[in-house]
Design an enzyme around this catalytic site. Structure first.
Site: not given
Ligand code: 5U1
Length: 674
Positions: A114, A116, A118, A226, A315, A409, A412, A427, A433
């Site tokens: 999957e 991850k 942010d 997820y 990561k 500047c 120059c 400038c 220059c």
């Molecule tokens: N895609 C994904 N992100 N994520 C974060 N899956 C997923 N699973 C997580 C977390 C913290 O935790 C389970 C594995 C418990």
């Protein structure tokens, strides 16, 4: 008392609106125009007003509401929200797989891979298919009650689809802010003098934690689900991939990039693919997650210190890092633009060592309140120029020094003046220059302009500093002995450089025009000018109206061109270049599209309406282009379809030529591709 007719109409309207929301937010395939959605919504709203007893908690009209709160309540997760063990190297991934195999005493493991995201982890509880509570992760056991805010996120259903869901289920997912929405939000925040968010993650967190749910509702938040926590009155499937399928069938949004991998090498392959592909996504990810697919295997592996043994986050190198500002200096560009640059303690970020980062302009310095000595957040995403995006005020040393934008500047000593182009300073030195001279000659000699191999920034700077080069036409006055005598330049490199200068005399009209560095005349405009005007004299004589007859040229570019050619010193330089023997074949040098595309590095991004990306890439390759998936300084052209995300921004940053979908099709038509 509501009539039977009103009851069944309310039911019908809720179902219709749920279907429209699902198509729009989850499938990203709107089923009806907005006006139709609005019409149904208003009808439902008026029926609910007339018969309040018909207002259901899951009605689409009930997404917004409630008064601002003073704080969030607490929610106990029925099953703790675990965190993930991290890996930063291939070896750690192999070790993870070995540990799992040894524990399970099996030879091969299938993993679900999957993305991850942010963002922020949340837990959504549904009882009898209806959204009951939404909570942040908190400490994993207790989180904050953000139900009212989460109800406003369109991709989160207030009621699950179908009927085969458990009577109670906790669904886990990540709330995030896609990049285009993040940029628009920050533009808006800046315009109204409100807080600008450092990155999409902070924007998502800040938006979800608003005390007024109407503000959250106005923010472009999305979710990918997820996993599940507690389940009652229902059974778990045998594998994680089947669970994701079930979530999808219940109308929850799951990530379409999720795949199955046979063993750790397959996982690493996918990781490598996403190191590049992550920049094509319109949301930020910070790695991949590998999960053992079989639930019986997951159960057997169990967890250790709040992290499951069956999952691993692999990561990516961080795109943001902390470092210290040693100094702030001004860089002068070829048109005199004065850009403040932070000189930093070197730091490894986004896969490269960075010691300089742009501060963009004086307003940005003020907005960030960045001072010399500060610890700052520096960001390098893909090939975008590294930038300072935040200051750690709590780490500010006592002897930190405010920066004052210079009035003169640094190269120059001419005055630096404010322009009418927003916060841009310039400038005013122009031709006296050395920085501007160096930059304009660097542009003149660059690959897409006169393509003088070996004429890089260092040697140009040296030649400018000793007075050898004052204008671009001086390049053709250089001789072998002078070059060979310069520091660092040996006989061999002098010979090579002389040969490259000689070769550059034979060029194309469009390259020549591009090399002059007329403001806002990029490669593409230069090609159009060369096609339209066949000779330099007719271009010099052209007035603004004639120039604007070219589709892509508006009043500003037209005025830049007429202004450039009206300056006596520019006329002199053009004359000198032509007398130096620069020639091109007439008529216009680019005589076929395949010549134009041959060897060019082209990236396709976004959605095209008449073909998919792979087809577009195939056609471009058949016309001799080199197709790439990442934007870099080497990219010649970006084909940007609908919803072009981060690549479009990167291309804009790097000044890469951009073709929209129609321009791309026009190009193909010219090339005889139908
Ligand atoms: N895609 C994904 N992100 N994520 C974060 N899956 C997923 N699973 C997580 C977390 C913290 O935790 C389970 C594995 C418990």
């Amino acid at each position: 008392m509501a009539t039977q007719k009103a009851k069944s109409r309310v039911k019908e309207l809720i179902e219709l609106l749920e279907q429209y929301e699902y198509a729009y937010y989850v499938l990203s395939e709107p089923q009806v125009p907005d006006v139709e959605y609005d019409r149904c919504f208003l009808e439902l709203e008026s029926l609910e007003k007339k018969y309040p007893e018909l207002t259901m908690s899951f009605s689409p009209t009930q997404r917004v509401g409630g008064k601002p709160v003073s704080s969030f309540g607490e929610v106990q997760h029925a099953v703790p929200m675990l965190s993930l063990a991290n890996a930063f190297s291939d070896k750690e991934v192999m070790d993870f797989d070995r540990r799992c195999r040894e524990h399970l005493r099996i030879k091969n493991i299938d993993y679900v891979v999957e993305l991850k995201l942010d963002g922020l982890a949340v837990s959504l509880s549904y009882r009898d298919g209806v959204l009951l509570k939404a909570a942040t992760r908190g400490d994993g056991t207790r989180g904050e009650d953000v139900t009212q805010n989460v109800r406003g996120i369109g991709s989160i259903p207030l009621r699950l689809r179908g009927s085969d869901w458990p009577s109670f289920v906790e669904i886990r997912g990540e709330i995030f802010m896609p990049l285009p929405g993040f940029m628009l939000l920050n533009q808006h925040q800046k315009a109204v003098g409100e807080k600008v968010y450092v990155n999409p993650r902070n924007a998502a967190a800040g938006s979800l934690r608003q005390l007024d749910s109407r503000i959250t509702r106005s923010r472009p938040l999305e979710i990918f689900c997820y996993g599940v926590g507690a389940i009652e009155g229902g059974s778990m499937p045998d594998s994680h991939i089947e669970m994701l399928d079930a979530l999808s069938n219940w109308g929850l949004r799951t990530n379409p990039e999720t795949t199955l991998a046979k063993g750790p090498l397959d996982c690493l392959d996918k990781y490598l693919n996403f190191v590049e592909k992550r920049h094509d996504l319109d949301y930020e990810i910070d790695g991949l997650v590998y999960k053992v697919n079989s639930y019986s295997h997951q159960d057997a592996l169990g967890s250790v210190s709040r992290a499951p043994r069956w999952a691993l986050a692999h990561k990516f190198p961080a795109q943001e890092e902390l470092t210290r500002v040693r100094n702030i200096e001004i860089q002068i560009g070829r048109t005199g633009a004065a850009t403040p640059v932070a000189r930093l303690d070197s730091v490894f970020v986004g896969g490269a060592t960075v010691s300089n980062a742009t501060l963009h302009n004086f307003e940005e310095i003020r907005r960030l309140d960045v001072r010399i000595g500060d610890t700052v957040v520096v960001r390098r995403a893909g090939d975008v120029i590294p930038e300072v995006i935040g200051v750690l005020l709590e780490s500010r040393p006592k002897n930190s020094k405010r920066y004052h934008f210079p009035k003169k500047c640094p190269v120059c000593n001419s005055e630096i003046v404010k322009t009418d182009e927003g916060p841009l300073m310039r400038c005013s030195g122009g031709l006296i220059c050395n920085a501007q001279i160096t930059e304009s000659i660097r542009h003149f000699a660059s690959r897409k302009a006169m393509d003088i191999d070996g004429m890089g920034s260092k040697i140009i700077e040296q030649m400018v500093n000793v007075g050898l080069l004052k204008t671009v036409s001086d390049v053709y006055r250089l001789d072998f002995t002078t070059i060979a005598e310069l520091d660092r330049s040996g006989k061999k490199s002098a010979e090579n450089l002389m040969r490259a200068i000689e070769a550059s005399r034979e060029t194309t009209f469009s390259r020549f025009l591009y090399s002059l560095g007329i403001p806002q005349v990029g490669e593409k405009t230069a090609v159009e000018l060369a096609e339209k005007f066949k000779s330099i004299d007719s271009l010099i004589d052209a007035d603004s109206e004639l120039l604007q007859a070219i589709p892509d040229i508006g009043p500003i570019v037209a005025s830049n061109i007429t202004h450039f050619f009206s300056e006596p010193h520019n006329q002199r330089i053009v004359k000198e270049l032509l007398s130096a023997g620069i020639v091109w074949s007439e008529p216009a040098p680019i005589d076929s599209v395949s010549d134009m595309l041959e060897g060019k590095t082209i990236v396709v991004t976004g959605t095209l309406s008449s073909m998919n990306r792979a087809q577009a890439q195939k056609i471009l390759a058949s016309l001799g282009a080199e197709v790439s998936s990442t934007i870099s300084k080497k990219t010649d052209m970006l084909i940007a379809g609908q919803n072009a995300g981060s690549k479009l921004n990167k291309a804009l940053d790097l000044g890469v030529e951009i073709l929209d979908e129609q321009e791309f099709y026009d190009l193909l038509t010219k090339a005889g591709v139908t």
